[in-house]
Design a protein around this motif. Structure first.
Motif, PDB file in Angstrom:
ATOM      1  N   GLY A  44      35.156   1.151  66.816  1.00 20.42           N
ATOM      2  CA  GLY A  44      34.936  -0.265  67.087  1.00 20.42           C
ATOM      3  C   GLY A  44      34.151  -0.954  65.983  1.00 20.42           C
ATOM      4  O   GLY A  44      34.518  -2.050  65.529  1.00 20.42           O
ATOM      5  N   LEU A  45      33.077  -0.324  65.523  1.00 20.57           N
ATOM      6  CA  LEU A  45      32.250  -0.915  64.473  1.00 20.57           C
ATOM      7  C   LEU A  45      33.012  -0.979  63.148  1.00 20.57           C
ATOM      8  O   LEU A  45      33.009  -2.008  62.458  1.00 20.57           O
ATOM      9  CB  LEU A  45      30.966  -0.096  64.307  1.00 20.57           C
ATOM     10  CG  LEU A  45      29.981  -0.149  65.482  1.00 20.57           C
ATOM     11  CD1 LEU A  45      28.915   0.929  65.333  1.00 20.57           C
ATOM     12  CD2 LEU A  45      29.339  -1.522  65.578  1.00 20.57           C
ATOM     13  N   PHE A  46      33.647   0.131  62.787  1.00 20.22           N
ATOM     14  CA  PHE A  46      34.341   0.196  61.502  1.00 20.22           C
ATOM     15  C   PHE A  46      35.510  -0.794  61.464  1.00 20.22           C
ATOM     16  O   PHE A  46      35.688  -1.527  60.482  1.00 20.22           O
ATOM     17  CB  PHE A  46      34.846   1.616  61.253  1.00 20.22           C
ATOM     18  CG  PHE A  46      35.384   1.834  59.858  1.00 20.22           C
ATOM     19  CD1 PHE A  46      34.548   2.272  58.845  1.00 20.22           C
ATOM     20  CD2 PHE A  46      36.721   1.600  59.559  1.00 20.22           C
ATOM     21  CE1 PHE A  46      35.027   2.468  57.555  1.00 20.22           C
ATOM     22  CE2 PHE A  46      37.207   1.791  58.278  1.00 20.22           C
ATOM     23  CZ  PHE A  46      36.358   2.230  57.273  1.00 20.22           C
ATOM     24  N   ALA A  47      36.323  -0.816  62.526  1.00 19.00           N
ATOM     25  CA  ALA A  47      37.501  -1.688  62.548  1.00 19.00           C
ATOM     26  C   ALA A  47      37.109  -3.161  62.537  1.00 19.00           C
ATOM     27  O   ALA A  47      37.797  -3.986  61.934  1.00 19.00           O
ATOM     28  CB  ALA A  47      38.360  -1.379  63.776  1.00 19.00           C
ATOM     29  N   THR A  48      36.005  -3.514  63.186  1.00 18.14           N
ATOM     30  CA  THR A  48      35.555  -4.908  63.173  1.00 18.14           C
ATOM     31  C   THR A  48      35.269  -5.368  61.756  1.00 18.14           C
ATOM     32  O   THR A  48      35.683  -6.461  61.339  1.00 18.14           O
ATOM     33  CB  THR A  48      34.297  -5.067  64.041  1.00 18.14           C
ATOM     34  OG1 THR A  48      34.591  -4.690  65.389  1.00 18.14           O
ATOM     35  CG2 THR A  48      33.807  -6.516  64.036  1.00 18.14           C
ATOM     36  N   GLY A  49      34.565  -4.544  60.993  1.00 20.51           N
ATOM     37  CA  GLY A  49      34.252  -4.915  59.622  1.00 20.51           C
ATOM     38  C   GLY A  49      35.448  -4.812  58.697  1.00 20.51           C
ATOM     39  O   GLY A  49      35.736  -5.740  57.925  1.00 20.51           O
TER      40      GLY A  49
ATOM     41  N   LEU B 281      26.785   0.360  60.056  1.00 15.47           N
ATOM     42  CA  LEU B 281      26.424   0.699  61.435  1.00 15.47           C
ATOM     43  C   LEU B 281      27.316   1.821  61.978  1.00 15.47           C
ATOM     44  O   LEU B 281      26.878   2.619  62.812  1.00 15.47           O
ATOM     45  CB  LEU B 281      26.545  -0.539  62.328  1.00 15.47           C
ATOM     46  CG  LEU B 281      25.494  -1.637  62.114  1.00 15.47           C
ATOM     47  CD1 LEU B 281      25.820  -2.868  62.941  1.00 15.47           C
ATOM     48  CD2 LEU B 281      24.098  -1.115  62.465  1.00 15.47           C
ATOM     49  N   ALA B 282      28.558   1.888  61.488  1.00 17.34           N
ATOM     50  CA  ALA B 282      29.474   2.941  61.941  1.00 17.34           C
ATOM     51  C   ALA B 282      29.005   4.331  61.517  1.00 17.34           C
ATOM     52  O   ALA B 282      29.438   5.338  62.088  1.00 17.34           O
ATOM     53  CB  ALA B 282      30.885   2.679  61.404  1.00 17.34           C
TER      54      ALA B 282
ATOM     55  N   GLY C 112      36.889  -9.104  64.685  1.00 12.91           N
ATOM     56  CA  GLY C 112      36.514  -9.179  63.278  1.00 12.91           C
ATOM     57  C   GLY C 112      37.126 -10.378  62.581  1.00 12.91           C
ATOM     58  O   GLY C 112      36.448 -11.084  61.808  1.00 12.91           O
ATOM     59  N   ILE C 113      38.403 -10.646  62.833  1.00 12.66           N
ATOM     60  CA  ILE C 113      39.075 -11.797  62.224  1.00 12.66           C
ATOM     61  C   ILE C 113      38.414 -13.092  62.676  1.00 12.66           C
ATOM     62  O   ILE C 113      38.150 -14.000  61.867  1.00 12.66           O
ATOM     63  CB  ILE C 113      40.566 -11.799  62.598  1.00 12.66           C
ATOM     64  CG1 ILE C 113      41.289 -10.642  61.894  1.00 12.66           C
ATOM     65  CG2 ILE C 113      41.225 -13.126  62.224  1.00 12.66           C
ATOM     66  CD1 ILE C 113      42.708 -10.435  62.364  1.00 12.66           C
TER      67      ILE C 113
END
Length: 468
Positions: A265-270, A453-454, A400-401
């Motif tokens: 979740g954290l990685f994909a958001t960024g 954060l990921a 993220g977008i």
């Protein structure tokens, strides 16, 4: 292999469409005289619709059969593409993009079901890697093809191109995909679906409204935020209590799966949130055409596709607690270096080198984290775990977008945002270039912060390979 190659063509059609739109955001803003916080819904609405249908795919396969459902999804995607290309205002374009997302979201899970049924165990690995071609080819060719169509023809052709592709897939799939018989499906959690999808849409709408109003206390912001949060809370509560929920969130109680989900979740958001920014930077700050902006993103897509193939093998040999922190660090290094040099006259060669790092870290992280999360579950839990993780990935992409576009809109150094820039003469745009680059630089900070954060959940993953 024939079946796999036909399915790849269908998936390329969907991945092409996702990546083409990022290059078109600037042109669509000018075409509809609309700000970035609104135009981003062309991408966000697609992602939300895509994620909403993923949990229903197993039920739909059981109800209608895999082949029939796949053909219907391809046909609906092609029709949605024609409607999107015929849009008369921004509202109609967003609505038709939702139609595309809802049908496109079925292509991957249904294709995987067809392949699992058609392939023997000894050929499954090879054929699954063939499906991975779509993940490489789509992001690689999409921005370039889209840029050419936008510059030389019309933005509408980036959607119309799906009609001949869809017709080809329909003809081929009807011939080579074996017919199957629908099976009695498990019950569908309709109430859960009606809680989840509107809840996510309202939350993201509240975030974009907050950026437009610059005030979280405004009723236009608070009402959708609170309603969305309430619906999501009710959805989570229901998912933990009913026997057959839409998404079985109980699989996240497993420590490895839970940590992997947080990492994802954290990685994909960024990572995915930044995808909208790259072609915009080249067009808005550097004055490049859509075609050139798409081509300049090739290093990232190429590195991502190649590293994805390599990472799938490495995660079988290296413990996730050792491999994933290293892969995330590669992506983080690329993003930090990219942000540090992002300016009005940054060297394209230097930016391309950092894009290679960003793509290698991204492609090297996404598939291994999915593998890590599902491998730690029992065989009975793995389908539910895979669905939950896909949902997290698509939701994180949409968030993220939205956050990136709202942040950039707030930082743009011109009253009226992105649409106001289209009315400026080249001289005025050139004077604004340093300030515009600074706005992109600060917005890009979201990506390395989320990726950093990921690293926290990544460090909680097992540092030894599981014993057989």
């Amino acid at each position: 292999m024939r079946i796999a190659l036909v399915l790849v063509v269908g998936m390329i059609m969907a991945t092409l469409d996702q990546t083409i739109v990022n290059v078109a955001i600037n042109r669509l803003s000018a075409e509809f005289d609309t700000g970035l916080s609104t135009i981003q819904w062309v991408a966000t609405g697609y992602s939300l619709a895509l994620g909403a249908v993923v949990p229903t795919s197993a039920w739909l396969v059981g109800r209608f059969g895999a082949k029939r459902l796949y053909l219907a999804a391809v046909a609906a995607f092609a029709v949605g593409s024609v409607l999107a290309g015929s849009a008369w205002n921004i509202e109609s374009l967003i609505a038709f993009r939702v139609v595309q997302g809802a049908s496109g979201g079925l292509l991957m899970p249904v294709a995987m079901t067809i392949l699992l049924r058609a392939a023997g165990p000894e050929r499954l690995g090879q054929l699954m890697s063939t499906l991975g071609l779509a993940i490489l080819v789509g992001p690689l060719l999409g921005p370039v093809i889209g840029g050419y169509l936008i510059d030389e023809m019309s933005w509408r052709w980036m959607f119309f191109i799906n009609l001949p592709l869809g017709a080809l897939v329909l003809v081929l799939a009807a011939r080579v995909v074996p017919q199957d018989v629908p099976e009695p499906p498990r019950s569908l959690d309709v109430r859960g679906l009606l809680l989840m999808s509107p809840g996510l849409a309202l939350l993201i709408y509240g975030v974009t409204a907050a950026g437009e109003h610059a005030d979280f206390t405004s009723p236009a912001v608070l009402v959708p935020l609170l309603l969305g949060a309430g619906l999501i809370a009710a959805f989570v509560r229901r998912s933990l209590r009913v026997p057959v929920p839409l998404l079985d969130l109980r699989v996240l109680a497993n420590r490895t799966s839970g940590a992997s989900a947080a990492l994802l979740g954290l990685f994909a958001t960024g990572y995915f949130g930044s995808m909208l920014l790259l072609p915009l930077y080249f067009q808005v700050v550097r004055g490049e055409s859509a075609l050139v902006a798409g081509a300049l993103g090739i290093p990232m897509a190429l590195a991502s596709g190649i590293s994805m193939q390599v990472a799938g093998r490495l995660i079988d040999r290296i413990p996730p607690g050792r491999y994933l922190p290293a892969s995330i660090t590669v992506a983080l290094t690329g993003f930090v270096l990219f942000v540090l040099q992002l300016g009005a006259d940054a060297s394209y060669w230097a930016l391309g080198a950092t894009l290679l790092l960003m793509g290698a870290g991204g492609g090297g992280t996404m598939m291994p984290v999915l593998t890590t999360a599902t491998r730690s579950l029992s065989r009975e839990q793995q389908p539910a775990g895979s669905t939950v993780l896909n949902m997290i990935s698509t939701t994180a992409m949409a968030i993220g977008i939205a956050v990136s576009s709202v942040t950039l809109s707030a930082l743009l150094p011109v009253t009226g945002g992105l649409q106001a820039l289209h009315g400026l003469d080249p001289g005025a745009r050139a004077e604004l270039a340093p300030a515009l680059a600074e706005a992109f630089q600060y917005t890009y900070l979201i990506a390395p912060i989320m990726i950093a954060l990921a690293l926290v959940p990544a460090l909680l993953l097992p540092r030894r390979m599981p014993e057989d």
